[in-house]
Design a protein around this motif. Structure first.
Motif, PDB file in Angstrom:
ATOM      1  N   SER A 488       0.845  -1.193   0.000  1.00 19.78           N
ATOM      2  CA  SER A 488       0.000   0.000   0.000  1.00 19.78           C
ATOM      3  C   SER A 488       0.878   1.239   0.000  1.00 19.78           C
ATOM      4  CB  SER A 488      -0.917   0.031   1.228  1.00 19.78           C
ATOM      5  OG  SER A 488      -1.787  -1.070   1.247  1.00 19.78           O
ATOM      6  N   PHE A 489       0.389   2.309  -0.594  1.00 17.57           N
ATOM      7  CA  PHE A 489       1.087   3.582  -0.526  1.00 17.57           C
ATOM      8  C   PHE A 489       0.105   4.721  -0.805  1.00 17.57           C
ATOM      9  CE2 PHE A 489       1.743   1.982  -4.862  1.00 17.57           C
ATOM     10  CZ  PHE A 489       1.258   3.030  -5.627  1.00 17.57           C
ATOM     11  N   VAL A 490       0.480   5.886  -0.299  1.00 14.71           N
ATOM     12  CA  VAL A 490      -0.267   7.120  -0.548  1.00 14.71           C
ATOM     13  C   VAL A 490       0.736   8.153  -1.032  1.00 14.71           C
ATOM     14  CG1 VAL A 490      -1.682   8.948   0.437  1.00 14.71           C
ATOM     15  CG2 VAL A 490      -1.986   6.579   1.210  1.00 14.71           C
ATOM     16  N   ILE A 491       0.445   8.774  -2.198  1.00 17.68           N
ATOM     17  CA  ILE A 491       1.386   9.711  -2.798  1.00 17.68           C
ATOM     18  C   ILE A 491       0.646  10.997  -3.139  1.00 17.68           C
ATOM     19  CG2 ILE A 491       2.984  10.102  -4.711  1.00 17.68           C
ATOM     20  CD1 ILE A 491       3.266   7.102  -4.987  1.00 17.68           C
ATOM     21  N   PRO A 492       1.122  12.123  -2.621  1.00 16.21           N
ATOM     22  CA  PRO A 492       0.528  13.411  -2.989  1.00 16.21           C
ATOM     23  C   PRO A 492       1.256  14.014  -4.187  1.00 16.21           C
ATOM     24  CG  PRO A 492       2.007  13.724  -1.162  1.00 16.21           C
ATOM     25  CD  PRO A 492       2.073  12.249  -1.505  1.00 16.21           C
ATOM     26  N   THR A 493       0.569  14.875  -4.901  1.00 19.51           N
ATOM     27  CA  THR A 493       1.154  15.610  -6.026  1.00 19.51           C
ATOM     28  C   THR A 493       0.641  17.037  -5.984  1.00 19.51           C
ATOM     29  OG1 THR A 493       1.356  13.663  -7.458  1.00 19.51           O
ATOM     30  CG2 THR A 493       1.294  15.804  -8.539  1.00 19.51           C
ATOM     31  N   PHE A 494       1.557  17.966  -6.139  1.00 16.95           N
ATOM     32  CA  PHE A 494       1.183  19.378  -6.212  1.00 16.95           C
ATOM     33  C   PHE A 494       1.661  19.931  -7.553  1.00 16.95           C
ATOM     34  CE2 PHE A 494       2.545  23.812  -5.882  1.00 16.95           C
ATOM     35  CZ  PHE A 494       1.317  24.412  -5.603  1.00 16.95           C
ATOM     36  N   SER A 495       0.825  20.740  -8.176  1.00 12.40           N
ATOM     37  CA  SER A 495       1.226  21.380  -9.423  1.00 12.40           C
ATOM     38  C   SER A 495       0.669  22.792  -9.476  1.00 12.40           C
ATOM     39  CB  SER A 495       0.727  20.581 -10.637  1.00 12.40           C
ATOM     40  OG  SER A 495      -0.686  20.580 -10.685  1.00 12.40           O
ATOM     41  N   LEU A 496       1.353  23.632 -10.238  1.00 11.12           N
ATOM     42  CA  LEU A 496       0.939  25.012 -10.433  1.00 11.12           C
ATOM     43  C   LEU A 496       1.116  25.346 -11.911  1.00 11.12           C
ATOM     44  CD1 LEU A 496       0.023  27.721  -9.176  1.00 11.12           C
ATOM     45  CD2 LEU A 496       2.463  28.287  -8.932  1.00 11.12           C
ATOM     46  N   ASP A 497       0.000  25.592 -12.556  1.00 16.03           N
ATOM     47  CA  ASP A 497       0.010  25.912 -13.985  1.00 16.03           C
ATOM     48  C   ASP A 497      -0.301  27.393 -14.143  1.00 16.03           C
ATOM     49  OD1 ASP A 497       0.164  25.675 -16.690  1.00 16.03           O
ATOM     50  OD2 ASP A 497      -1.659  24.464 -16.941  1.00 16.03           O
ATOM     51  N   ALA A 521       4.180  28.523 -17.795  1.00 15.48           N
ATOM     52  CA  ALA A 521       5.079  27.888 -16.817  1.00 15.48           C
ATOM     53  C   ALA A 521       4.267  26.866 -16.028  1.00 15.48           C
ATOM     54  CB  ALA A 521       5.695  28.917 -15.886  1.00 15.48           C
ATOM     55  N   PHE A 522       4.827  25.660 -15.909  1.00 14.60           N
ATOM     56  CA  PHE A 522       4.125  24.577 -15.222  1.00 14.60           C
ATOM     57  C   PHE A 522       5.093  23.913 -14.245  1.00 14.60           C
ATOM     58  CE2 PHE A 522       2.954  20.084 -14.866  1.00 14.60           C
ATOM     59  CZ  PHE A 522       1.635  20.181 -14.490  1.00 14.60           C
ATOM     60  N   TYR A 523       4.734  23.929 -12.967  1.00 13.54           N
ATOM     61  CA  TYR A 523       5.577  23.336 -11.921  1.00 13.54           C
ATOM     62  C   TYR A 523       4.820  22.176 -11.287  1.00 13.54           C
ATOM     63  CZ  TYR A 523       7.826  22.633  -7.396  1.00 13.54           C
ATOM     64  OH  TYR A 523       8.430  22.069  -6.288  1.00 13.54           O
ATOM     65  N   THR A 524       5.542  21.084 -11.025  1.00 15.03           N
ATOM     66  CA  THR A 524       4.923  19.946 -10.348  1.00 15.03           C
ATOM     67  C   THR A 524       5.931  19.284  -9.424  1.00 15.03           C
ATOM     68  OG1 THR A 524       3.729  17.850 -10.689  1.00 15.03           O
ATOM     69  CG2 THR A 524       5.520  18.329 -12.207  1.00 15.03           C
ATOM     70  N   TYR A 525       5.399  18.744  -8.330  1.00 16.33           N
ATOM     71  CA  TYR A 525       6.246  18.041  -7.354  1.00 16.33           C
ATOM     72  C   TYR A 525       5.483  16.833  -6.835  1.00 16.33           C
ATOM     73  CZ  TYR A 525       8.678  16.708  -3.103  1.00 16.33           C
ATOM     74  OH  TYR A 525       9.324  15.993  -2.133  1.00 16.33           O
ATOM     75  N   ILE A 561       3.494   6.203 -10.198  1.00 15.78           N
ATOM     76  CA  ILE A 561       3.354   7.646 -10.002  1.00 15.78           C
ATOM     77  C   ILE A 561       4.777   8.197  -9.945  1.00 15.78           C
ATOM     78  CG2 ILE A 561       2.394   9.501  -8.616  1.00 15.78           C
ATOM     79  CD1 ILE A 561       0.303   7.631  -9.825  1.00 15.78           C
ATOM     80  N   ALA A 562       5.201   8.878 -10.985  1.00 12.54           N
ATOM     81  CA  ALA A 562       6.592   9.314 -11.100  1.00 12.54           C
ATOM     82  C   ALA A 562       6.928  10.363 -10.040  1.00 12.54           C
ATOM     83  CB  ALA A 562       6.838   9.886 -12.498  1.00 12.54           C
ATOM     84  N   ASP A 563       8.140  10.253  -9.491  1.00  9.37           N
ATOM     85  CA  ASP A 563       8.611  11.225  -8.504  1.00  9.37           C
ATOM     86  C   ASP A 563       9.169  12.447  -9.230  1.00  9.37           C
ATOM     87  OD1 ASP A 563      10.571   9.422  -9.469  1.00  9.37           O
ATOM     88  OD2 ASP A 563      11.968  10.107  -7.921  1.00  9.37           O
ATOM     89  N   ASN A 564       8.290  13.175  -9.850  1.00  3.56           N
ATOM     90  CA  ASN A 564       8.707  14.343 -10.622  1.00  3.56           C
ATOM     91  C   ASN A 564       8.860  15.581  -9.729  1.00  3.56           C
ATOM     92  OD1 ASN A 564       8.854  13.161 -13.175  1.00  3.56           O
ATOM     93  ND2 ASN A 564       6.657  13.351 -13.504  1.00  3.56           N
ATOM     94  N   HIS A 594      14.401  19.403 -14.647  1.00  6.13           N
ATOM     95  CA  HIS A 594      14.272  18.457 -13.538  1.00  6.13           C
ATOM     96  C   HIS A 594      15.222  18.886 -12.418  1.00  6.13           C
ATOM     97  CE1 HIS A 594      11.835  15.398 -15.655  1.00  6.13           C
ATOM     98  NE2 HIS A 594      12.467  15.842 -16.728  1.00  6.13           N
ATOM     99  N   PHE A 595      14.673  19.111 -11.244  1.00  8.12           N
ATOM    100  CA  PHE A 595      15.490  19.521 -10.101  1.00  8.12           C
ATOM    101  C   PHE A 595      16.167  18.335  -9.416  1.00  8.12           C
ATOM    102  CE2 PHE A 595      12.151  22.790 -10.487  1.00  8.12           C
ATOM    103  CZ  PHE A 595      12.959  23.893 -10.700  1.00  8.12           C
ATOM    104  N   ASP A 596      15.639  17.117  -9.635  1.00 13.68           N
ATOM    105  CA  ASP A 596      16.215  15.902  -9.056  1.00 13.68           C
ATOM    106  C   ASP A 596      16.146  14.779 -10.079  1.00 13.68           C
ATOM    107  OD1 ASP A 596      16.641  16.866  -6.271  1.00 13.68           O
ATOM    108  OD2 ASP A 596      14.436  16.980  -6.255  1.00 13.68           O
ATOM    109  N   ASP A 597      16.990  13.775  -9.877  1.00  9.56           N
ATOM    110  CA  ASP A 597      16.895  12.580 -10.708  1.00  9.56           C
ATOM    111  C   ASP A 597      15.587  11.852 -10.416  1.00  9.56           C
ATOM    112  OD1 ASP A 597      19.343  13.103 -11.795  1.00  9.56           O
ATOM    113  OD2 ASP A 597      20.436  11.734 -10.454  1.00  9.56           O
ATOM    114  N   GLN A 598      14.984  11.330 -11.465  1.00 10.39           N
ATOM    115  CA  GLN A 598      13.773  10.520 -11.285  1.00 10.39           C
ATOM    116  C   GLN A 598      14.174   9.102 -10.896  1.00 10.39           C
ATOM    117  OE1 GLN A 598      10.751  10.735 -14.444  1.00 10.39           O
ATOM    118  NE2 GLN A 598      10.413   8.547 -14.186  1.00 10.39           N
ATOM    119  N   ARG A 599      13.579   8.564  -9.838  1.00 14.85           N
ATOM    120  CA  ARG A 599      13.955   7.245  -9.328  1.00 14.85           C
ATOM    121  C   ARG A 599      12.920   6.175  -9.627  1.00 14.85           C
ATOM    122  NH1 ARG A 599      15.042   8.588  -3.160  1.00 14.85           N
ATOM    123  NH2 ARG A 599      15.596   6.362  -3.119  1.00 14.85           N
TER     124      ARG A 599
END
Length: 804
Positions: A488-497, A521-525, A561-564, A594-599
Motif C-alpha cells: 500500500s502507498f499514498v502519494i501526494p502531487t502538487f502542481s501550479l500551472d 510555466a508549469f511546476y509539479t512536485y 506515479i513518477a517522482d517528478n 528536472h530539479f532531481d533525478d527521477q527514481r
C-alpha cells in the motif's frame, strides 16, 4: 373529369381592321407554388383533369376522341405523344401509333405502338426505348409491359448508364443484355433474367439473374462478386448477398469458395434502435483443409443507453473471439477489426494477435458515474514471438465524481475510486509445457485519486494550483520475494500551472491577422515512493509531446506515479484570422527542468528515467498557408549530445477534389535502453492526381475519352535502405464506368511482406466487379486524403427538369 381541348388551324384575315385576334397576349408571370409536387398523392391523382392537343380532333363528347397530327394527352405527371392517338373515356384507354412518346414522372419511353390504361398505367409498348430520370439508365426493348404504376417488365432488353450520342454507330461501353428485366419503382430495384454483362462488346459475365438499383435507395439482392487467386487458398470466389431487413436493420451474407481449403460463410448484421445499436460480424469455415479443423471467428459490438428518473443506464459490450492461434495468419481480416492501419513504421502483428472481450454496465446522474467492467483477452500466440498476455479485469468497479461548480464557487473537484481483480493467462506449448506464467502477479488493486484545483482567470492570463492524492492497495495471490503478499502507498502531487496571453494586430504578406504570444510555466512536485516491485497491470511510458510535457505524471495507467520535481517552461505564438477565428499558423517551444533525478521506473533495471537538469527541447508548429497548402513539424532536440532525437515534418497540397499530394519525413533516434525502440528514419509520400483532362464539349460535358488518375502511397526506410510499404495504382473514369488497378505491398513483420494485385471494374449506377480484395477500400484506408471517384453525387433531378 374535366376536359380542355384545342386544335391547331390557320386563320386568314378578312380585312385590315384591327381585332382582338391581333392583340398580343401578356407575357406569362411565373410564381413559386407549393402545388409542384414530385410525387402526386393518390387521392389527388384521381381528380386531375386531362388535357389533349392535336392538329385535328374528332370523336364523341364524353365517349372517345381521335387525335391526329402532333397528338398529345397530359394528365398529372404523365404525357403521351404520338402521330395518332385514340382515347376511350369509358375504360380510360389510349391506343397510340407512330413516334409514340411517354413521359411519366421524368422517366421517358419511346416506341412504335402503345396500348395503355392511363390512370391504372397498364398496357403494352412495342419496339421501345426507355430512360430513367434518377440514374439516367436507358436501353432498348422488343416490348414493354406496364403492370401498374410501380411495376413493369421489359422483354428482349438492354440496360446501360452510358450517355448516348447522336451517331448512328454508337454502342455503349457496357450494357446488360437480358431476355427479361423487371422494374419495381416501390423498391427502386431492377432484376435482369437470362442475359449477360457486356463490356466493350465482349460478354464478360453471365447473369442468370442479377438485380441493380434504380435509385440510391438500399435494396436486397446480390452484391458484386469478388474473385481472387492466392498461393495458400487457391482460387477464391466470394458472392455477398445484402438483405435490407428494415430501415434500421440489415445483414450481409458472404459465402466464399476456396479451391484449396473449402467453403466459408461470413455474416454481418447491423441494427439501430432509439435506445440501442450494434454490429454482429461472424465467420465460419467447416473442415479447413489448410489446418484440418473447423475455423470460426466473431465480433459483436453493442451499445445501450436508457434514461430513467434515477439516472442514465448504459450497457455495452465488445466481444471478439477466434478459433485458434493461426487465425490472424490465414484470414485476411479478423471479424470486426481492420487488419492494420497504414503507419509510418513497420507494421506490427501484435495488435492483430490481442483480442479484447469486454462488457460494461454503467450508471450516471449529475456529477456521479459508476461502472462495472469485465475484460478478458484472447492472445494468438506465435512460438517464434511470444506475447506476454495482458492482464484480464475480472472485474473492475469504478466510481467517479467530477464537477466544475462545487459548493465553493470556482473550485474544480475530480474524485475517482476503483477496485480491480487482475488475472493473466499462462502460455503453454501444444505439448502442455509451461513457457510463461503470470500467476505470481495476479491480484487485487484498489485505487483512489482526488484532484482539487482552483483556477484564477486574470486579464490576459491564468493561474491554476492543483493538489492530487493517489492511494493504492495491492493484494497478491502469491508472496514473492521482498514484495510480500500486499503493498500500500499514498502519494501526494502538487502542481501550479500559469500562463499569459498577449495579442496584437499584424500584417503578413499583405494579410491582416491577430497574433498571440502565450508564455506558460508549469511546476509539479511528487515525492518519491518506491514502486518498482509492483507489477505493470495497465501502465506504460507516456509519449513526449506538447500534451504530456505539461502533465504531472510521466507514465500512463495507475501502477506508477513518477517522482517528478520539475518546471516546464514554454511559449506559443499563433496567427489567427480576424474574420472567422481560424488558426492560420502556430509555433511552440517547451522544455522541462528536472530539479532531481527521477527514481521511479517501469522496473528496477529501467534506466530510461529522467535525470537532473534540462530535458530534451521540444519545438513544433504548423502553417495553413491557404485552403490548398498546409505543413506541420515537430523536433525533439537533446542538448547533451547536441543531436535531434526525434523529428517529423509533413505537408499536404489539395488544390481541388481528387487532387492531393502529401509528404512526410520521420526520424526516431535509437534508444539503447529500450529494445522496443530500435530507431527509424523514414520518408512517406502519398498522392491522388489526374493525369489527363479527358475530352469535353463547349458546355463542359464529357464527349468521350475518359480521365486517368494516379494514386498511391510509398513508405521508404532510409535506415534499412528499402521500401517498407507501398500501394500504387491507376484509376480510369469514363462516362459510365470506372476501372482501378492497384499493386499493394504491405510489411507484415520485419522479415515478411505480402504483395497482391487488385483489379476492379465499376459500372456506374449498376455494380462493381473485383479481382482480389476491393481496391477502393484499400485506397481509402491507406492513402491520405483519397476520395473515391464520383463520391460527390449530383442531387436527384426533378421530374420537372424533364417535363416535356
Amino acid at each position: 373529369m374535366a376536359w380542355a381541348a384545342t386544335a391547331a388551324w390557320s386563320v386568314q384575315a378578312q380585312s385590315a381592321a384591327p381585332s382582338l385576334w391581333d392583340t398580343a397576349l401578356p407575357a406569362p408571370q411565373l410564381k413559386s407554388s407549393s402545388q409542384l409536387q414530385e410525387l402526386i398523392p393518390a387521392a389527388t391523382r384521381e381528380q386531375l383533369p386531362s388535357y389533349i392537343k392535336a392538329e385535328q380532333i374528332s370523336g364523341q363528347a364524353d365517349i372517345n376522341a381521335v387525335l391526329e397530327g402532333g397528338a398529345e394527352l397530359r394528365r398529372g405527371d404523365t404525357v403521351i405523344r404520338a402521330d395518332r392517338v385514340e382515347y376511350t373515356l369509358a375504360d380510360d384507354t389510349v391506343n397510340a401509333e407512330g413516334n409514340v412518346h411517354i413521359n411519366r414522372g421524368g422517366n421517358v419511353y419511346q416506341g412504335a405502338a402503345l396500348k395503355l390504361q392511363v390512370d391504372a398505367f397498364q398496357g403494352d409498348f412495342t419496339n421501345a426505348t426507355y430512360q430513367f430520370l434518377e440514374t439516367q439508365g436507358h436501353g432498348d426493348a422488343e416490348r414493354v409491359e406496364f403492370i401498374d404504376r410501380d411495376n413493369s417488365v421489359i422483354y428482349k432488353a438492354t440496360y446501360t448508364t452510358c450517355l448516348r450520342d447522336d451517331s448512328a454507330s454508337w454502342e455503349p461501353d457496357w450494357m446488360i443484355r437480358a431476355n427479361r428485366i423487371t422494374l419495381d419503382r416501390v423498391e427502386d430495384v431492377g432484376v435482369a433474367y437470362g442475359g449477360a454483362l457486356e463490356f466493350k462488346g465482349v460478354p464478360i459475365l453471365p447473369v442468370p439473374a442479377i438485380s441493380f438499383p434504380l435509385s440510391d435507395k438500399r435494396k436486397s439482392g446480390l452484391l458484386p462478386p469478388t474473385i481472387g487467386i492466392d498461393s495458400v487458398s487457391g482460387v477464391e470466389y466470394s458472392q455477398p448477398y445484402y438483405w435490407n431487413i428494415a430501415p434500421n436493420r440489415d445483414a450481409t451474407l458472404t459465402p466464399t469458395l476456396m479451391s484449396k481449403r473449402g467453403i466459408s460463410l461470413g455474416t454481418e448484421f447491423r441494427y439501430l434502435e432509439p435506445t440501442y445499436s450494434g454490429v454482429l460480424d461472424t465467420l465460419y469455415m467447416p473442415n479447413d483443409k489448410l489446418r484440418d479443423r473447423d475455423r470460426w471467428g466473431y465480433s459483436w459490438k453493442h451499445a445501450t443507453s436508457l434514461s430513467s428518473p434515477v439516472g442514465r443506464f448504459g450497457i455495452n459490450w465488445n466481444l471478439n473471439r477466434v478459433s485458434d492461434d493461426n487465425y490472424w495468419r490465414d484470414f485476411n481480416r479478423i471479424p470486426g477489426r481492420e487488419n492494420s492501419a497504414y503507419s509510418s513504421t513497420v507494421t506490427s502483428d501484435t495488435s492483430l494477435r490481442q483480442l479484447s472481450n469486454d462488457a460494461r454496465v454503467s450508471w450516471s446522474q449529475g456529477n456521479h458515474r459508476i461502472s462495472l467492467l469485465a475484460q478478458k483477452w484472447q492472445v494468438l500466440q506465435d512460438l517464434d514471438a511470444i506475447i506476454a498476455p495482458p492482464f484480464n479485469r475480472m472485474p473492475q468497479l469504478q466510481w467517479r465524481y467530477d464537477t466544475t461548480s462545487w459548493a465553493m464557487e470556482g473550485w474544480d473537484v475530480d474524485m475517482m475510486a476503483d477496485t480491480t481483480r487482475f488475472e493473466a493467462d499462462s502460455v503453454r506449448l501444444r505439448n502442455g509445457a509451461l513457457i510463461y506464467s503470470a500467476n505470481r502477479n495476479n491480484g487485487q488493486r484498489s485505487y483512489a485519486r482526488t484532484k482539487v484545483s482552483r483556477p484564477f482567470l486574470l486579464p490576459g492570463g491564468f493561474i491554476t494550483p492543483k493538489v492530487q492524492l493517489h492511494a493504492s492497495t495491492y493484494q497478491f495471490d502469491e508472496n514473492v520475494g521482498t514484495r510480500g503478499s500486499s503493498k500500500s502507498f499514498v502519494i501526494p502531487t502538487f502542481s501550479l500551472d500559469s500562463g499569459l496571453t498577449y495579442e496584437r494586430e499584424t500584417t503578413v504578406l499583405g494579410n491582416a491577422y491577430t497574433q498571440t504570444l502565450e508564455p506558460r510555466a508549469f511546476y509539479t512536485y511528487t515525492p518519491f515512493k518506491d514502486q518498482n516491485m509492483l507489477p505493470l497491470y495497465d501502465t506504460g511510458l507516456a509519449d513526449f509531446n506538447f500534451g504530456s510535457i505539461y502533465s504531472e505524471n510521466s507514465y500512463t495507467g495507475r501502477d506508477r506515479i513518477a517522482d517528478n520535481h520539475m518546471l516546464t517552461l514554454g511559449v506559443t505564438t499563433r496567427y489567427i484570422h480576424p474574420e472567422n477565428g481560424a488558426e492560420v499558423a502556430r509555433l511552440g517551444i517547451a522544455q522541462r527542468l528536472h530539479f532531481d533525478d527521477q527514481r521511479v521506473g517501469l522496473s528496477a533495471q529501467d534506466r530510461n528515467r529522467s535525470e537532473k537538469g534540462w530535458s530534451d527541447l521540444l519545438i513544433g508548429g504548423g502553417i495553413s498557408w491557404n485552403k490548398r497548402w498546409s505543413t506541420d513539424a515537430l523536433v525533439q532536440y537533446n542538448r547533451d549530445i547536441q543531436r535531434t532525437t526525434r523529428s517529423s515534418i509533413s505537408g499536404r497540397y489539395t488544390p481541388a477534389p481528387y487532387k492531393t499530394l502529401s509528404a512526410a519525413y520521420r526520424y526516431q533516434r535509437e534508444n539503447s535502453v529500450l529494445a522496443s525502440n530500435p530507431g527509424s528514419e523514414q520518408v512517406d509520400f502519398g498522392w491522388q492526381w489526374p493525369l489527363n483532362q479527358g475530352r469535353k464539349n463547349a458546355f463542359g460535358e464529357a464527349t468521350g475519352g475518359g480521365r486517368w488518375y494516379s494514386v498511391g502511397r510509398l513508405n521508404y526506410s532510409m535506415q534499412d535502405k528499402k521500401l517498407v510499404d507501398a500501394i500504387v495504382g491507376f484509376e480510369y473514369d469514363s462516362c459510365c464506368w470506372i476501372g482501378r488497378v492497384v499493386v499493394e505491398r504491405l510489411q507484415n513483420s520485419r522479415t515478411d511482406s505480402n504483395t497482391r494485385l487488385l483489379f476492379q471494374l465499376e459500372f456506374v449506377g449498376f455494380s462493381r466487379l473485383s479481382l482480389g480484395a476491393d481496391p477502393m477500400r484499400e485506397l481509402k484506408e491507406y492513402v491520405p486524403g483519397y476520395r473515391a471517384l464520383r463520391e460527390d453525387k449530383a442531387p436527384t433531378p426533378s421530374r420537372f427538369s424533364n417535363y416535356d
